[in-house]
Write a protein that holds these residues in place. Structure first.
Motif, mmCIF file in Angstrom:
data_model
loop_
_atom_site.group_PDB
_atom_site.id
_atom_site.type_symbol
_atom_site.label_atom_id
_atom_site.label_comp_id
_atom_site.label_asym_id
_atom_site.label_seq_id
_atom_site.Cartn_x
_atom_site.Cartn_y
_atom_site.Cartn_z
ATOM 1 N N VAL A 160 0.852 -1.179 0.000
ATOM 2 C CA VAL A 160 0.000 0.000 0.000
ATOM 3 C C VAL A 160 0.892 1.234 0.000
ATOM 4 N N GLU A 161 0.623 2.119 -0.932
ATOM 5 C CA GLU A 161 1.329 3.401 -0.994
ATOM 6 C C GLU A 161 0.312 4.494 -0.702
ATOM 7 N N HIS A 162 0.452 5.101 0.466
ATOM 8 C CA HIS A 162 -0.494 6.133 0.884
ATOM 9 C C HIS A 162 0.151 7.510 1.015
ATOM 10 N N ASN A 163 1.408 7.613 0.617
ATOM 11 C CA ASN A 163 2.114 8.905 0.612
ATOM 12 C C ASN A 163 2.673 9.162 -0.773
ATOM 13 N N LEU A 164 2.746 10.432 -1.127
ATOM 14 C CA LEU A 164 3.457 10.770 -2.352
ATOM 15 C C LEU A 164 4.902 10.314 -2.199
ATOM 16 N N ILE A 172 -17.822 12.784 12.431
ATOM 17 C CA ILE A 172 -16.808 12.228 11.552
ATOM 18 C C ILE A 172 -15.465 12.708 12.082
ATOM 19 N N GLY A 173 -14.517 11.811 12.205
ATOM 20 C CA GLY A 173 -13.224 12.200 12.735
ATOM 21 C C GLY A 173 -12.079 11.581 11.972
ATOM 22 N N THR A 174 -10.931 12.216 12.083
ATOM 23 C CA THR A 174 -9.716 11.680 11.492
ATOM 24 C C THR A 174 -8.526 12.085 12.349
ATOM 25 N N ILE A 175 -7.580 11.179 12.431
ATOM 26 C CA ILE A 175 -6.287 11.477 13.048
ATOM 27 C C ILE A 175 -5.274 11.279 11.934
ATOM 28 N N SER A 176 -4.562 12.343 11.604
ATOM 29 C CA SER A 176 -3.742 12.294 10.405
ATOM 30 C C SER A 176 -2.658 13.352 10.450
ATOM 31 N N ARG A 177 -1.618 13.112 9.653
ATOM 32 C CA ARG A 177 -0.684 14.195 9.380
ATOM 33 C C ARG A 177 -1.426 15.197 8.508
ATOM 34 N N LEU A 178 -1.286 16.454 8.776
ATOM 35 C CA LEU A 178 -1.978 17.470 7.995
ATOM 36 C C LEU A 178 -1.080 17.909 6.847
ATOM 37 N N GLU A 179 -1.046 17.048 5.841
ATOM 38 C CA GLU A 179 -0.231 17.253 4.650
ATOM 39 C C GLU A 179 -1.138 17.203 3.425
ATOM 40 N N PRO A 180 -0.748 17.851 2.318
ATOM 41 C CA PRO A 180 -1.611 17.902 1.127
ATOM 42 C C PRO A 180 -2.062 16.535 0.632
ATOM 43 N N GLU A 181 -1.186 15.523 0.679
ATOM 44 C CA GLU A 181 -1.551 14.216 0.137
ATOM 45 C C GLU A 181 -2.640 13.502 0.934
ATOM 46 N N LYS A 182 -2.936 13.980 2.135
ATOM 47 C CA LYS A 182 -3.975 13.349 2.949
ATOM 48 C C LYS A 182 -5.379 13.772 2.521
ATOM 49 N N GLY A 183 -5.518 14.883 1.809
ATOM 50 C CA GLY A 183 -6.818 15.291 1.274
ATOM 51 C C GLY A 183 -7.808 15.791 2.313
ATOM 52 N N ILE A 184 -7.330 16.327 3.407
ATOM 53 C CA ILE A 184 -8.219 16.813 4.465
ATOM 54 C C ILE A 184 -9.109 17.951 3.958
ATOM 55 N N GLU A 185 -8.617 18.732 2.999
ATOM 56 C CA GLU A 185 -9.445 19.812 2.455
ATOM 57 C C GLU A 185 -10.706 19.265 1.802
ATOM 58 N N TYR A 186 -10.639 18.066 1.226
ATOM 59 C CA TYR A 186 -11.828 17.448 0.627
ATOM 60 C C TYR A 186 -12.799 16.994 1.709
ATOM 61 N N SER A 244 2.313 20.567 7.702
ATOM 62 C CA SER A 244 2.549 21.788 6.930
ATOM 63 C C SER A 244 1.262 22.454 6.438
ATOM 64 N N SER A 245 0.152 21.715 6.402
ATOM 65 C CA SER A 245 -1.118 22.280 5.909
ATOM 66 C C SER A 245 -2.028 22.791 7.022
ATOM 67 N N ARG A 246 -1.570 22.707 8.260
ATOM 68 C CA ARG A 246 -2.449 23.044 9.379
ATOM 69 C C ARG A 246 -3.077 24.434 9.250
ATOM 70 N N HIS A 247 -2.268 25.448 9.009
ATOM 71 C CA HIS A 247 -2.804 26.817 8.958
ATOM 72 C C HIS A 247 -3.774 26.992 7.794
ATOM 73 N N ASN A 248 -3.457 26.410 6.648
ATOM 74 C CA ASN A 248 -4.366 26.496 5.496
ATOM 75 C C ASN A 248 -5.682 25.789 5.792
#
Length: 182
Positions: A55-59, A132-146, A170-174
């Motif tokens: 499984v590849e879940h990171n860029l 709905i919840g998620t625990i994740s790194r807040l990085e662009p590849e995680k798609g949290i904005e979606y 790195s995406s936390r503030h955005n």
């Protein structure tokens, strides 16, 4: 630098675990998430007749593209089924030298566009609190904005919807800005 030194010891431990599950528990499928598992267990699992999934879940970043052991990754990838969570990851894998026939994209989450939201009684089911919840790194590849956008679109149907996001990156503030905007 440490990998070549520790690899034989890690391999012996993982091989013992693999033999135990293959022969005593009759496990026929192995799922590898970390690069260490992929490099150390794929050949042995193949010899044991197991079906192998990576499984590849990171860029793909320096952890693979600049890794001196990437040649093993590319070589072993011929024997496995790779699950990528995005088309971007699939494209990077192909550019790295992995055969596209071995890669299947399976997106995480639910595509709300495919859910029949007009069914009778749908709103009744969601009158209570819905979290709905998620625990994740807040990085662009995680798609949290979606996830934030989907939650916003879901509010008319699920008025008591709560969204909990735990993590940093790195995406936390955005993402905080987007959450306030939405």
């Amino acid at each position: 630098v440490v990998f070549p030194i520790l690899a034989p010891f890690v391999f012996l431990k993982l091989a013992g675990i693999l033999f135990y599950f293959r022969f005593l528990k009759q496990v026929r499928i192995i799922y590898c998430l970390s690069l260490t598992e992929k490099l150390l267990m794929t050949a042995l699992a193949k010899m044991l007749g197991m079906k192998i999934f990576w499984v590849e879940h990171n860029l793909l970043d320096r952890w693979l593209t600049k890794n001196p052991w990437r040649f093993l990754y590319i070589f072993y990838s011929r024997w496995v089924n790779i699950i990528a969570i995005s088309q971007a990851i699939k494209k990077q894998l192909i550019n790295l030298g992995v055969r596209k026939e071995n890669i299947k994209v399976i997106y995480p989450g639910v595509n709300l566009g495919r859910v029949d939201i007009v069914r009778r009684g749908f709103k009744k089911r969601f009158r209570e609190n819905f979290i709905i919840g998620t625990i994740s790194r807040l990085e662009p590849e995680k798609g949290i904005e979606y996830l934030l956008q989907a939650a916003r679109k879901s509010l008319p149907l699920i008025p008591n919807l709560s969204l909990i996001i735990v993590g940093d990156g790195s995406s936390r503030h955005n993402l905080e800005w987007l959450a306030k905007k939405l």
